[in-house]
Design a protein around this motif. Structure first.
Motif, PDB file in Angstrom:
ATOM      1  N   LYS A 257       0.810  -1.220   0.000  1.00 44.49           N
ATOM      2  CA  LYS A 257       0.000   0.000   0.000  1.00 44.49           C
ATOM      3  C   LYS A 257       0.841   1.265   0.000  1.00 44.49           C
ATOM      4  CE  LYS A 257      -4.334  -1.800   1.808  1.00 44.49           C
ATOM      5  NZ  LYS A 257      -5.410  -1.676   2.823  1.00 44.49           N
ATOM      6  N   ASP A 258       2.117   1.162   0.384  1.00 47.34           N
ATOM      7  CA  ASP A 258       2.975   2.347   0.349  1.00 47.34           C
ATOM      8  C   ASP A 258       3.550   2.606  -1.046  1.00 47.34           C
ATOM      9  OD1 ASP A 258       4.873   0.377   0.055  1.00 47.34           O
ATOM     10  OD2 ASP A 258       5.965   0.825   1.905  1.00 47.34           O
ATOM     11  N   GLY A 259       3.150   1.769  -2.023  1.00 49.81           N
ATOM     12  CA  GLY A 259       3.597   1.955  -3.397  1.00 49.81           C
ATOM     13  C   GLY A 259       4.796   1.114  -3.794  1.00 49.81           C
ATOM     14  N   SER A 260       5.460   0.501  -2.830  1.00 51.22           N
ATOM     15  CA  SER A 260       6.622  -0.331  -3.142  1.00 51.22           C
ATOM     16  C   SER A 260       6.181  -1.705  -3.639  1.00 51.22           C
ATOM     17  CB  SER A 260       7.519  -0.484  -1.913  1.00 51.22           C
ATOM     18  OG  SER A 260       6.825  -1.144  -0.868  1.00 51.22           O
ATOM     19  N   GLU A 261       7.115  -2.432  -4.256  1.00 50.77           N
ATOM     20  CA  GLU A 261       6.843  -3.760  -4.794  1.00 50.77           C
ATOM     21  C   GLU A 261       7.984  -4.697  -4.461  1.00 50.77           C
ATOM     22  OE1 GLU A 261       4.095  -2.627  -8.713  1.00 50.77           O
ATOM     23  OE2 GLU A 261       6.175  -3.277  -8.981  1.00 50.77           O
ATOM     24  N   LEU A 262       7.693  -5.983  -4.495  1.00 51.74           N
ATOM     25  CA  LEU A 262       8.696  -7.010  -4.248  1.00 51.74           C
ATOM     26  C   LEU A 262       8.520  -8.098  -5.298  1.00 51.74           C
ATOM     27  CD1 LEU A 262      10.951  -8.233  -2.497  1.00 51.74           C
ATOM     28  CD2 LEU A 262       9.171  -9.220  -1.031  1.00 51.74           C
TER      29      LEU A 262
END
Length: 416
Positions: free
Chosen positions: A232-237
């Motif tokens: 939800k903070d915009g980061s991805e993994l």
């Protein structure tokens, strides 16, 4: 299965019919060890007919239950209807994806033996593909293993991933730099093992991080797509292995009953575990919604609650047949425990709080004794001893990958 044994043994003049969609009774707390090549699937499962053959008043039907006709007192299955005088519904739970179809589509579950074996196949496939992968970014994704959910299942699985990589895959794949392997545990709240005392939460978190698990707290998941988990903070993994252990809900059978449901699609029951308006129908285990500790807080969806509910339902059925009053369910809390890895666990029981090796030995003993059958206990004990002394795991086999699995792989390639 264990829920029915008291009813079978305590009143042999009652004819008991057990209906299940599989022909075995499974001990699901050890599913994660099947998924990480620590145990054979058959070592945590036992044939239902082998359990029942000593009881003359018990019968077994292999069938899928689709619903219940409460007016006609019949259970509706895929092989026909079954009449009942008393009915105990104990269909358990399934993974809760909170209505998000993409989580369900692009993550892996671990709720039964089929899913555990599928996860094991997938993990081993990832290492095999990584061994021949030339793209560093894709190789890193193949060696990234993400677990969503910081409850006991998530914690145990994350620890098992690390030990599988550190002790086994490092030797099986010398061509790979396993230091590139990345195990992440994602939790939306600010703590792991939320139902445990705070001191044990801290101990578990510290142990996981010392093992090398990337524990991310306060990190809610927003979306999933092939090979990627978005937050939800915009980061991805980027990860080829994403296991969803963030919650459970009642079996789909609960919604098919047409009755009042509580949180998690669980069936609301009376304190006697009977269905409101149907005193001869009992709902127990993960399917049952019954507030016990305080208003608004139902009993947890864990095995000890399910077993005690099954026993109380059996006592209440016996009481009704003898024209005695039924008694309300009271849960006797024996505590809780979770293993984090080799020689490490947390245990909270009767005011005693343990961590490390003593808690791990307690965890081993309790889970070993809960297995059904001497053969299963012997197999599991031998596997644990072998793994402990050799730092190895013997069930690293990829099998049962049929057309459906191959089509899934091809579909994911296209969607990318």
């Amino acid at each position: 299965m264990l829920k029915a044994k008291r009813l079978i043994t305590d009143l042999d003049e009652i004819a008991v019919a057990l209906i299940n969609r599989t022909n075995y009774h499974g001990f699901w707390p050890l599913l994660y060890q099947v998924a990480t090549a620590g145990l054979e699937p058959e070592s945590i499962a036992y044939p239902v007919r082998a359990i029942l053959r000593r009881y003359r008043n018990a019968n077994f039907l292999l069938a899928e239950v689709n619903g219940v006709d409460f007016e006609q007192h019949t259970v509706l299955t895929d092989v026909g209807s079954v009449s009942y005088d008393y009915l105990v519904l104990a269909a358990g739970s399934t993974t809760n994806f909170f209505g998000n179809e993409r989580f369900e589509r692009y993550t892996l579950g671990m709720k039964d033996l089929d899913e555990a074996q599928r996860l094991r196949n997938h993990i081993l496939h990832c290492f095999e593909r990584a061994a021949s992968e030339r793209d560093p970014a894709h190789r890193a994704a193949l060696l990234t293993f993400v677990v969503v959910g910081g409850g006991p299942t998530g914690v145990e699985l994350a620890g098992a991933f690390v030990e599988l990589i550190r002790h086994v895959m490092r030797k099986d794949y010398p061509m790979l730099d396993v230091h590139q392997a990345h195990v992440a545990l994602i939790e939306a709240t600010d703590r792991v093992l939320a139902t445990f005392p705070e001191s044990l939460q801290r101990a578990a978190l510290d142990r996981l991080r010392r093992m090398g698990v990337d524990v991310r707290l306060n990190t809610p998941v927003a979306d999933a797509r092939p090979g990627v988990l978005a937050f939800k903070d915009g980061s991805e993994l980027a990860a080829e292995t994403i296991v969803w252990a963030a919650g459970v809900r009642a079996s789909p059978l609960a919604e098919a009953l047409g009755v009042t449901l509580g949180r998690g699609a669980r069936v609301k029951v009376e304190p006697t575990l009977t269905l409101p308006g149907h005193p001869n129908v009992f709902v127990v285990g993960d399917m049952a919604y019954l507030e016990g500790y305080r208003p608004g807080v139902p009993y947890p969806m864990v095995a000890p609650v399910a077993v005690q509910m099954g026993e109380q339902a059996a006592r209440n059925i016996i009481a009704r047949t003898r024209r005695n009053p039924m008694k309300p369910f009271r849960y006797f809390d024996k505590g809780q425990m979770a293993t984090i890895g080799r020689s490490a666990a947390v245990l909270d029981s009767f005011g005693i709080r343990l961590t490390g090796w003593p808690a791990w030995v307690g965890w081993l003993f309790v889970h070993l004794m809960e297995l059904v059958g001497f053969r299963n206990r012997a197999l599991v004990l031998l596997n644990w001893a072998y793994s402990y002394f050799t730092y190895d795991r013997g069930v690293r086999l990829i099998f049962g990958v049929g057309a459906e699995e191959r089509l899934k792989v091809e579909r994911l390639k296209v969607e990318r």
